[in-house]
Design a protein around this motif. Structure first.
Motif, mmCIF file in Angstrom:
data_model
loop_
_atom_site.group_PDB
_atom_site.id
_atom_site.type_symbol
_atom_site.label_atom_id
_atom_site.label_comp_id
_atom_site.label_asym_id
_atom_site.label_seq_id
_atom_site.Cartn_x
_atom_site.Cartn_y
_atom_site.Cartn_z
ATOM 1 N N ARG A 62 -27.542 -28.612 0.483
ATOM 2 C CA ARG A 62 -27.937 -28.915 1.851
ATOM 3 C C ARG A 62 -26.960 -28.292 2.820
ATOM 4 N NH1 ARG A 62 -27.785 -35.120 1.579
ATOM 5 N NH2 ARG A 62 -26.302 -34.606 -0.014
ATOM 6 N N LYS A 63 -27.419 -28.015 4.023
ATOM 7 C CA LYS A 63 -26.542 -27.438 5.037
ATOM 8 C C LYS A 63 -25.409 -28.404 5.304
ATOM 9 C CE LYS A 63 -29.526 -24.412 7.681
ATOM 10 N NZ LYS A 63 -30.077 -24.123 8.990
ATOM 11 N N GLY A 64 -24.211 -27.824 5.394
ATOM 12 C CA GLY A 64 -23.051 -28.628 5.728
ATOM 13 C C GLY A 64 -22.452 -29.374 4.561
ATOM 14 N N SER A 65 -23.083 -29.372 3.431
ATOM 15 C CA SER A 65 -22.509 -30.095 2.300
ATOM 16 C C SER A 65 -21.502 -29.221 1.596
ATOM 17 C CB SER A 65 -23.594 -30.542 1.319
ATOM 18 O OG SER A 65 -24.153 -29.427 0.680
ATOM 19 N N LYS A 66 -20.477 -29.856 1.086
ATOM 20 C CA LYS A 66 -19.457 -29.133 0.351
ATOM 21 C C LYS A 66 -19.856 -29.093 -1.114
ATOM 22 C CE LYS A 66 -15.637 -30.467 3.323
ATOM 23 N NZ LYS A 66 -14.352 -31.162 3.391
ATOM 24 N N THR A 67 -19.625 -27.974 -1.732
ATOM 25 C CA THR A 67 -19.906 -27.854 -3.149
ATOM 26 C C THR A 67 -18.709 -28.394 -3.910
ATOM 27 O OG1 THR A 67 -21.209 -25.894 -2.736
ATOM 28 C CG2 THR A 67 -20.514 -26.255 -5.004
ATOM 29 N N LYS A 68 -18.949 -29.372 -4.753
ATOM 30 C CA LYS A 68 -17.868 -29.938 -5.542
ATOM 31 C C LYS A 68 -17.854 -29.284 -6.911
ATOM 32 C CE LYS A 68 -17.826 -34.507 -3.455
ATOM 33 N NZ LYS A 68 -17.902 -35.936 -3.711
ATOM 34 N N ALA A 69 -16.667 -28.919 -7.327
ATOM 35 C CA ALA A 69 -16.521 -28.355 -8.661
ATOM 36 C C ALA A 69 -16.629 -29.499 -9.664
ATOM 37 C CB ALA A 69 -15.174 -27.656 -8.787
ATOM 38 N N LYS A 70 -17.402 -29.281 -10.663
ATOM 39 C CA LYS A 70 -17.567 -30.297 -11.691
ATOM 40 C C LYS A 70 -16.329 -30.303 -12.576
ATOM 41 C CE LYS A 70 -20.884 -32.473 -14.414
ATOM 42 N NZ LYS A 70 -21.657 -33.528 -13.905
ATOM 43 N N THR A 71 -15.752 -31.476 -12.778
ATOM 44 C CA THR A 71 -14.559 -31.623 -13.602
ATOM 45 C C THR A 71 -14.966 -32.253 -14.920
ATOM 46 O OG1 THR A 71 -13.322 -32.024 -11.580
ATOM 47 C CG2 THR A 71 -12.217 -32.548 -13.635
ATOM 48 N N ASP A 72 -14.507 -31.682 -16.026
ATOM 49 C CA ASP A 72 -14.863 -32.262 -17.316
ATOM 50 C C ASP A 72 -14.078 -33.551 -17.545
ATOM 51 O OD1 ASP A 72 -12.313 -31.565 -18.229
ATOM 52 O OD2 ASP A 72 -13.013 -29.799 -19.291
ATOM 53 N N SER A 73 -14.515 -34.359 -18.511
ATOM 54 C CA SER A 73 -13.916 -35.669 -18.741
ATOM 55 C C SER A 73 -12.460 -35.569 -19.181
ATOM 56 C CB SER A 73 -14.739 -36.461 -19.753
ATOM 57 O OG SER A 73 -14.787 -35.775 -20.985
ATOM 58 N N ALA A 74 -12.089 -34.525 -19.922
ATOM 59 C CA ALA A 74 -10.701 -34.374 -20.356
ATOM 60 C C ALA A 74 -9.797 -34.126 -19.148
ATOM 61 C CB ALA A 74 -10.575 -33.236 -21.365
ATOM 62 N N GLU A 75 -10.252 -33.299 -18.211
ATOM 63 C CA GLU A 75 -9.478 -33.030 -17.002
ATOM 64 C C GLU A 75 -9.376 -34.292 -16.155
ATOM 65 O OE1 GLU A 75 -7.435 -30.410 -14.196
ATOM 66 O OE2 GLU A 75 -7.727 -30.499 -16.342
ATOM 67 N N THR A 76 -10.469 -35.043 -16.034
ATOM 68 C CA THR A 76 -10.447 -36.290 -15.268
ATOM 69 C C THR A 76 -9.446 -37.258 -15.882
ATOM 70 O OG1 THR A 76 -12.742 -36.005 -14.588
ATOM 71 C CG2 THR A 76 -11.851 -38.227 -14.442
ATOM 72 N N LYS A 77 -9.400 -37.323 -17.202
ATOM 73 C CA LYS A 77 -8.453 -38.199 -17.884
ATOM 74 C C LYS A 77 -7.017 -37.778 -17.561
ATOM 75 C CE LYS A 77 -7.124 -39.999 -22.385
ATOM 76 N NZ LYS A 77 -7.296 -39.934 -23.818
ATOM 77 N N ARG A 78 -6.749 -36.461 -17.576
ATOM 78 C CA ARG A 78 -5.408 -35.974 -17.243
ATOM 79 C C ARG A 78 -5.050 -36.327 -15.798
ATOM 80 N NH1 ARG A 78 -7.034 -31.620 -20.566
ATOM 81 N NH2 ARG A 78 -7.796 -30.413 -18.793
ATOM 82 N N ILE A 79 -6.002 -36.209 -14.901
ATOM 83 C CA ILE A 79 -5.745 -36.534 -13.494
ATOM 84 C C ILE A 79 -5.445 -38.019 -13.352
ATOM 85 C CG2 ILE A 79 -6.757 -36.629 -11.172
ATOM 86 C CD1 ILE A 79 -8.378 -34.105 -11.970
#
Length: 134
Positions: A62-79
């Motif tokens: 959609r206009k004005g929406s930011k594209t979010k990079a998809k983070t895998d579950s292993a990266e989310t766990k590290r974060i």
């Protein structure tokens, strides 16, 4: 009881044989028109030079929406682990707060070492949060 729709050419208002609906956009507005085979051919011939030089528009959000990079579950766990180790309040489930993701990304770009200390090793200055406990 079945219904039958008969399209009539919008240009000559007479032709019904082989009429099809053509959709197009111009100056930000979407249009549609019912055209006979003859008029579709004329429309195609008129557009040919433009289509030859044009690019196909890539699908986007959609206009004005930011594209979010998809983070895998292993990266989310590290974060999550990094955030908790560095004094951030991080939920065990659900989305990781943006400020934690940003701080993690900053810490990662500052060093090429892993942001989470190995088991049993003390944190290095690069992974410590200078604001923890304040």
């Amino acid at each position: 009881m079945a219904e039958r729709t008969i399209l009539v050419d919008d240009l000559d208002e007479e032709t019904t044989e082989g009429v099809e609906r053509v959709e197009f956009s111009w100056l930000g507005k979407d249009y549609e028109i019912d055209l006979s085979t003859v008029h579709v051919d004329e429309y195609t011939d008129l557009l040919a030079p433009l289509l030859k030089a044009a690019r196909v528009k890539q699908a986007g959000g959609r206009k004005g929406s930011k594209t979010k990079a998809k983070t895998d579950s292993a990266e989310t766990k590290r974060i999550r682990e990094w955030g908790k180790a560095n004094g951030y309040e991080v939920p065990d489930r659900g989305p990781v707060p943006a400020k934690v993701r940003e701080a993690y990304a900053t810490a990662q770009s500052a060093t090429q070492e892993p942001a989470v200390p190995a088991q049993g090793q003390p944190e290095t200055a690069a992974t410590q949060n200078p604001y923890a406990g304040r």
